[in-house]
Design a protein around this motif. Structure first.
Motif, PDB file in Angstrom:
ATOM      1  N   ARG A 105       0.805  -1.221   0.000  1.00 61.82           N
ATOM      2  CA  ARG A 105       0.000   0.000   0.000  1.00 61.82           C
ATOM      3  C   ARG A 105       0.835   1.267   0.000  1.00 61.82           C
ATOM      4  O   ARG A 105       0.320   2.337  -0.309  1.00 61.82           O
ATOM      5  CB  ARG A 105      -0.911  -0.005   1.230  1.00 61.82           C
ATOM      6  CG  ARG A 105      -1.928  -1.130   1.171  1.00 61.82           C
ATOM      7  CD  ARG A 105      -2.748  -1.258   2.424  1.00 61.82           C
ATOM      8  NE  ARG A 105      -3.454  -0.022   2.731  1.00 61.82           N
ATOM      9  CZ  ARG A 105      -4.032   0.215   3.885  1.00 61.82           C
ATOM     10  NH1 ARG A 105      -3.984  -0.685   4.847  1.00 61.82           N
ATOM     11  NH2 ARG A 105      -4.660   1.353   4.107  1.00 61.82           N
ATOM     12  N   TYR A 106       2.104   1.151   0.367  1.00 64.45           N
ATOM     13  CA  TYR A 106       2.895   2.361   0.566  1.00 64.45           C
ATOM     14  C   TYR A 106       4.273   2.232  -0.076  1.00 64.45           C
ATOM     15  O   TYR A 106       4.782   1.142  -0.299  1.00 64.45           O
ATOM     16  CB  TYR A 106       3.076   2.634   2.061  1.00 64.45           C
ATOM     17  CG  TYR A 106       1.781   2.655   2.821  1.00 64.45           C
ATOM     18  CD1 TYR A 106       0.877   3.690   2.662  1.00 64.45           C
ATOM     19  CD2 TYR A 106       1.458   1.628   3.700  1.00 64.45           C
ATOM     20  CE1 TYR A 106      -0.316   3.717   3.342  1.00 64.45           C
ATOM     21  CE2 TYR A 106       0.265   1.637   4.394  1.00 64.45           C
ATOM     22  CZ  TYR A 106      -0.625   2.694   4.209  1.00 64.45           C
ATOM     23  OH  TYR A 106      -1.813   2.705   4.888  1.00 64.45           O
ATOM     24  N   ARG A 110       4.787  -0.189  -3.451  1.00 65.43           N
ATOM     25  CA  ARG A 110       3.536   0.095  -4.165  1.00 65.43           C
ATOM     26  C   ARG A 110       3.832   0.581  -5.583  1.00 65.43           C
ATOM     27  O   ARG A 110       3.151   0.208  -6.534  1.00 65.43           O
ATOM     28  CB  ARG A 110       2.714   1.128  -3.403  1.00 65.43           C
ATOM     29  CG  ARG A 110       1.424   1.545  -4.092  1.00 65.43           C
ATOM     30  CD  ARG A 110       0.507   0.342  -4.280  1.00 65.43           C
ATOM     31  NE  ARG A 110      -0.651   0.673  -5.069  1.00 65.43           N
ATOM     32  CZ  ARG A 110      -1.885   0.384  -4.708  1.00 65.43           C
ATOM     33  NH1 ARG A 110      -2.114  -0.231  -3.564  1.00 65.43           N
ATOM     34  NH2 ARG A 110      -2.891   0.698  -5.479  1.00 65.43           N
ATOM     35  N   LYS A 171       3.128   7.145  -1.494  1.00 66.80           N
ATOM     36  CA  LYS A 171       2.273   7.314  -0.324  1.00 66.80           C
ATOM     37  C   LYS A 171       3.000   6.762   0.891  1.00 66.80           C
ATOM     38  O   LYS A 171       3.542   5.656   0.856  1.00 66.80           O
ATOM     39  CB  LYS A 171       0.954   6.576  -0.548  1.00 66.80           C
ATOM     40  CG  LYS A 171      -0.060   6.802   0.523  1.00 66.80           C
ATOM     41  CD  LYS A 171      -1.364   6.119   0.151  1.00 66.80           C
ATOM     42  CE  LYS A 171      -2.376   6.305   1.255  1.00 66.80           C
ATOM     43  NZ  LYS A 171      -3.614   5.588   0.952  1.00 66.80           N
ATOM     44  N   LYS A 172       2.997   7.528   1.955  1.00 66.69           N
ATOM     45  CA  LYS A 172       3.677   7.104   3.177  1.00 66.69           C
ATOM     46  C   LYS A 172       2.683   6.427   4.099  1.00 66.69           C
ATOM     47  O   LYS A 172       1.515   6.802   4.170  1.00 66.69           O
ATOM     48  CB  LYS A 172       4.310   8.301   3.876  1.00 66.69           C
ATOM     49  CG  LYS A 172       5.430   8.912   3.068  1.00 66.69           C
ATOM     50  CD  LYS A 172       6.052  10.070   3.778  1.00 66.69           C
ATOM     51  CE  LYS A 172       7.163  10.622   2.879  1.00 66.69           C
ATOM     52  NZ  LYS A 172       7.706  11.848   3.375  1.00 66.69           N
ATOM     53  N   ALA A 173       3.193   5.451   4.829  1.00 69.47           N
ATOM     54  CA  ALA A 173       2.355   4.752   5.803  1.00 69.47           C
ATOM     55  C   ALA A 173       1.970   5.726   6.912  1.00 69.47           C
ATOM     56  O   ALA A 173       2.755   6.603   7.274  1.00 69.47           O
ATOM     57  CB  ALA A 173       3.103   3.553   6.382  1.00 69.47           C
ATOM     58  N   GLU A 177       1.248   2.967  11.772  1.00 69.47           N
ATOM     59  CA  GLU A 177       1.773   1.771  11.101  1.00 69.47           C
ATOM     60  C   GLU A 177       3.300   1.803  11.035  1.00 69.47           C
ATOM     61  O   GLU A 177       3.937   0.757  11.132  1.00 69.47           O
ATOM     62  CB  GLU A 177       1.189   1.645   9.701  1.00 69.47           C
ATOM     63  CG  GLU A 177      -0.246   1.199   9.698  1.00 69.47           C
ATOM     64  CD  GLU A 177      -0.753   0.924   8.282  1.00 69.47           C
ATOM     65  OE1 GLU A 177       0.027   0.400   7.470  1.00 69.47           O
ATOM     66  OE2 GLU A 177      -1.913   1.242   8.018  1.00 69.47           O
ATOM     67  N   ARG A 178       3.896   2.977  10.874  1.00 68.09           N
ATOM     68  CA  ARG A 178       5.358   3.074  10.841  1.00 68.09           C
ATOM     69  C   ARG A 178       5.951   2.698  12.190  1.00 68.09           C
ATOM     70  O   ARG A 178       6.960   2.019  12.267  1.00 68.09           O
ATOM     71  CB  ARG A 178       5.798   4.483  10.444  1.00 68.09           C
ATOM     72  CG  ARG A 178       5.662   4.733   8.961  1.00 68.09           C
ATOM     73  CD  ARG A 178       6.212   6.066   8.622  1.00 68.09           C
ATOM     74  NE  ARG A 178       5.264   7.039   9.144  1.00 68.09           N
ATOM     75  CZ  ARG A 178       5.146   8.292   8.739  1.00 68.09           C
ATOM     76  NH1 ARG A 178       5.961   8.733   7.819  1.00 68.09           N
ATOM     77  NH2 ARG A 178       4.263   9.091   9.245  1.00 68.09           N
TER      78      ARG A 178
END
Length: 184
Positions: A105-106, A110, A171-173, A177-178
């Protein structure tokens, strides 16, 4: 007639896919499942042959023939990917296998995923344009078939722009989540 055949091929694709996965996971007949899933490409061959026969018999090239070429191209590029994706979900739901991995997703992962999808679209466009070019050489140079070539190239370009945005602006998490990922 060609549009009806395209619709029949699409319905046939999903019917064969559902039958193949049902036979594989509910009845445990692996060979029969493989045979059903190997029938999928035959649908595209039938569509291609019927379209060629239709043009050979003097039918005026039209948007239906262009649609058939795009359908064959899309199925060549994305058919196996779709079957593999659904097979993973069926194995998870019906056989208790681990859930299939989700696409990233990131970040650059991605972007790489989107790049691979764009390469599939490139393959679909190449197949469709080659089929359309063959039809153009076969029956002359009708504008309707050229329009479909341009439409597939525009689609390829738009998909390419979208894929590049994932690379340029990844896109960054979310922060939560990070932090969870760094603890692992």
């Amino acid at each position: 007639m060609i549009v009806g055949l395209v619709v029949a091929c699409e319905v046939g694709f999903w019917v064969l896919l559902a039958a193949g996965l049902s036979v594989r996971y509910l009845l445990k007949w692996r060979r029969t499942s493989v045979a059903l899933l190997l029938c999928e490409p035959l649908l595209e061959v039938v569509l291609f042959v019927v379209t060629a026969i239709d043009l050979r018999n003097g039918s005026k090239p039209s948007w239906e023939h262009g649609l058939a070429a795009l359908y064959v191209g899309f199925t060549v590029a994305y058919g196996h990917y779709t079957i593999r994706w659904l097979d993973g979900h069926a194995a998870h739901r019906l056989q208790g296998a681990p859930p299939p991995p989700k696409p990233p997703r990131y970040g650059l992962a991605r972007a790489a995923h989107e790049g691979r999808l764009w390469l599939r679209t490139l393959l679909a466009t190449s197949v469709a344009c080659a089929l359309l070019q063959g039809a153009i050489w076969y029956v002359g140079s009708p504008a309707s078939l050229r329009d479909w070539q341009y439409a597939s190239l525009r689609t390829l370009g738009i998909h390419g722009l979208i894929a590049v945005t994932y690379l340029l602006w990844p896109k960054k998490a979310p922060a939560q989540e990070r932090r969870t990922a760094t603890r692992r």
